[in-house]
Design a protein around this motif. Structure first.
Motif, short mmCIF file in Angstrom:
data_model
loop_
_atom_site.label_atom_id
_atom_site.label_comp_id
_atom_site.label_asym_id
_atom_site.label_seq_id
_atom_site.Cartn_x
_atom_site.Cartn_y
_atom_site.Cartn_z
N ILE A 137 0.97 -1.20 -0.02
CA ILE A 137 -0.15 0.12 0.18
C ILE A 137 0.77 1.24 0.07
O ILE A 137 0.74 2.08 -0.72
CB ILE A 137 -0.91 -0.11 1.28
N LEU A 138 1.85 1.37 0.85
CA LEU A 138 2.68 2.47 0.89
C LEU A 138 3.58 2.57 -0.34
O LEU A 138 3.73 3.75 -0.81
CB LEU A 138 3.74 2.29 2.19
N ILE A 139 3.91 1.62 -1.11
CA ILE A 139 4.72 1.72 -2.38
C ILE A 139 3.88 2.30 -3.44
O ILE A 139 4.06 3.08 -4.17
CB ILE A 139 5.35 0.40 -2.84
N MET A 140 2.56 1.90 -3.25
CA MET A 140 1.50 2.34 -4.27
C MET A 140 1.25 3.91 -3.95
O MET A 140 1.05 4.68 -4.96
CB MET A 140 0.26 1.65 -4.17
N ILE A 141 1.18 4.30 -2.83
CA ILE A 141 0.74 5.64 -2.41
C ILE A 141 1.91 6.50 -2.68
O ILE A 141 1.82 7.61 -3.26
CB ILE A 141 0.48 5.77 -0.92
N GLU A 142 3.26 6.00 -2.63
CA GLU A 142 4.29 6.97 -2.75
C GLU A 142 4.60 6.89 -4.16
O GLU A 142 5.28 7.90 -4.75
CB GLU A 142 5.81 6.43 -2.11
N THR A 143 4.24 6.07 -4.86
CA THR A 143 4.49 6.18 -6.48
C THR A 143 3.52 7.11 -7.10
O THR A 143 3.71 7.86 -7.90
CB THR A 143 4.15 4.87 -7.31
N ILE A 144 1.96 6.92 -6.59
CA ILE A 144 1.16 7.90 -6.94
C ILE A 144 1.63 9.40 -6.76
O ILE A 144 1.57 10.23 -7.41
CB ILE A 144 -0.04 7.66 -6.47
N SER A 145 2.17 9.55 -5.55
CA SER A 145 2.36 10.99 -4.96
C SER A 145 3.79 11.48 -5.89
O SER A 145 3.93 12.67 -5.88
CB SER A 145 2.80 10.84 -3.74
N GLN A 146 4.59 10.59 -6.44
CA GLN A 146 5.81 10.98 -7.14
C GLN A 146 5.19 11.42 -8.50
O GLN A 146 5.63 12.31 -9.00
CB GLN A 146 6.56 9.68 -7.42
N PHE A 147 4.19 10.88 -9.09
CA PHE A 147 3.56 11.23 -10.42
C PHE A 147 2.70 12.62 -10.22
O PHE A 147 2.47 13.12 -11.29
CB PHE A 147 2.82 10.11 -11.11
N ILE A 148 2.19 12.56 -8.98
CA ILE A 148 1.29 13.97 -8.86
C ILE A 148 1.99 15.16 -8.65
O ILE A 148 1.59 16.36 -8.91
CB ILE A 148 0.53 13.70 -7.56
N ARG A 149 3.34 15.04 -8.37
CA ARG A 149 4.29 16.15 -8.30
C ARG A 149 4.40 17.33 -9.41
O ARG A 149 4.23 18.22 -9.34
CB ARG A 149 5.83 15.93 -8.01
N PRO A 150 4.32 16.69 -10.89
CA PRO A 150 4.51 17.76 -11.88
C PRO A 150 3.02 18.30 -12.16
O PRO A 150 2.88 19.53 -12.46
CB PRO A 150 4.85 16.93 -12.99
N ILE A 151 1.92 17.67 -11.71
CA ILE A 151 0.73 18.19 -12.00
C ILE A 151 0.54 19.18 -10.69
O ILE A 151 -0.18 20.21 -11.20
CB ILE A 151 -0.52 16.89 -11.62
N ALA A 152 1.03 19.10 -9.55
CA ALA A 152 0.70 19.84 -8.56
C ALA A 152 1.63 21.24 -8.76
O ALA A 152 1.17 22.17 -8.56
CB ALA A 152 1.36 19.39 -7.07
N LEU A 153 2.66 21.03 -9.44
CA LEU A 153 3.60 22.14 -9.91
C LEU A 153 2.93 23.26 -10.72
O LEU A 153 2.94 24.33 -10.91
CB LEU A 153 4.87 21.75 -10.45
N GLY A 154 2.26 22.51 -11.86
CA GLY A 154 1.55 23.09 -13.08
C GLY A 154 0.34 24.06 -12.47
O GLY A 154 -0.10 25.02 -12.75
#
Length: 222
Positions: A137-154
């Protein structure tokens, strides 16, 4: 109200192309002289201070990004400040442009981290001491948060600038119509508009700084 964010063209030339190109003309070019003028000295001091603050917590190996991130910072600050002027187009209110900046920079930090420090990069996906049942579960959450970073930036840059421009236009429209019916309220509204414009100047600089700062933090984490 949203027409100010639409992509328009003048004589067949997209205004976003002019808005992205012309700001660079405003900056003086350093010359081969022993002493520069005051404007060049102030410009060099400003860039040096911002670069120092950005790369202070980063290892010396990441200082190779100084020229790129300093250029992006000055570019965003210029576009944001010029967009506050009347009858101007602000490219940074376009999510497509901000994502076009955020995704390559974020992807570069991920690829460089995976290349030079693969173990350290993968270790961020799983904190130390995690119970065994929570590992997937934590690996999945951290992976999703990693891909959300550029979306959050823009999205952060787009949302803050769009909200500020809309507020300025709403209050200025209200002040204009109230001038004929309630002049006193209109004057108070214009005072509020002045304060909001000053706040928007600060937001334009801060949001550009936050954008580049987060990219530098992603570089540090990677």
């Amino acid at each position: 109200f949203f027409d100010q964010f639409s992509l328009t063209a003048f004589m067949g030339i997209p205004l976003i192309a002019l808005a992205l190109t012309l700001p660079w003309i405003l900056y003086p070019t350093p010359q081969n002289r022993c002493l520069n003028n005051r404007l060049l000295t102030l410009q060099a001091w400003f860039i040096r201070q911002l670069t120092h603050q950005l790369f202070l917590p980063i290892n010396p190996g990441g200082h190779k990004w100084a020229l790129l991130l300093a250029s992006v910072l000055i570019f965003l600050i210029t576009l944001n400040l010029l967009g506050i002027l009347p009858y101007t187009f602000t490219p940074t209110t376009q999510l497509s442009m901000n994502m076009g900046l955020a995704v390559p920079l974020w992807l570069a930090t991920v690829l460089i981290g995976a290349r030079h420090q693969p173990t350290h990069s993968l270790a961020h996906l799983l904190p130390v001491g995690t119970p065994t049942p929570l590992i997937p579960i934590l690996i999945m959450i951290e992976t999703i948060s990693q891909f959300i970073r550029p979306i959050a930036l823009g999205v952060r840059l787009t949302a803050n600038l769009t909200a500020g421009h809309l507020l300025i236009q709403l209050i200025s429209t209200a002040a204009f119509y109230l001038a004929f019916t309630m002049p006193t309220v209109s004057i108070l509204t214009m005072g509020l508009l002045l304060l909001l414009s000053i706040l928007e100047l600060a937001v334009a600089i801060i949001q550009a700084y936050v954008f580049v700062l987060l990219v530098s933090l992603y570089l540090q984490v990677s």
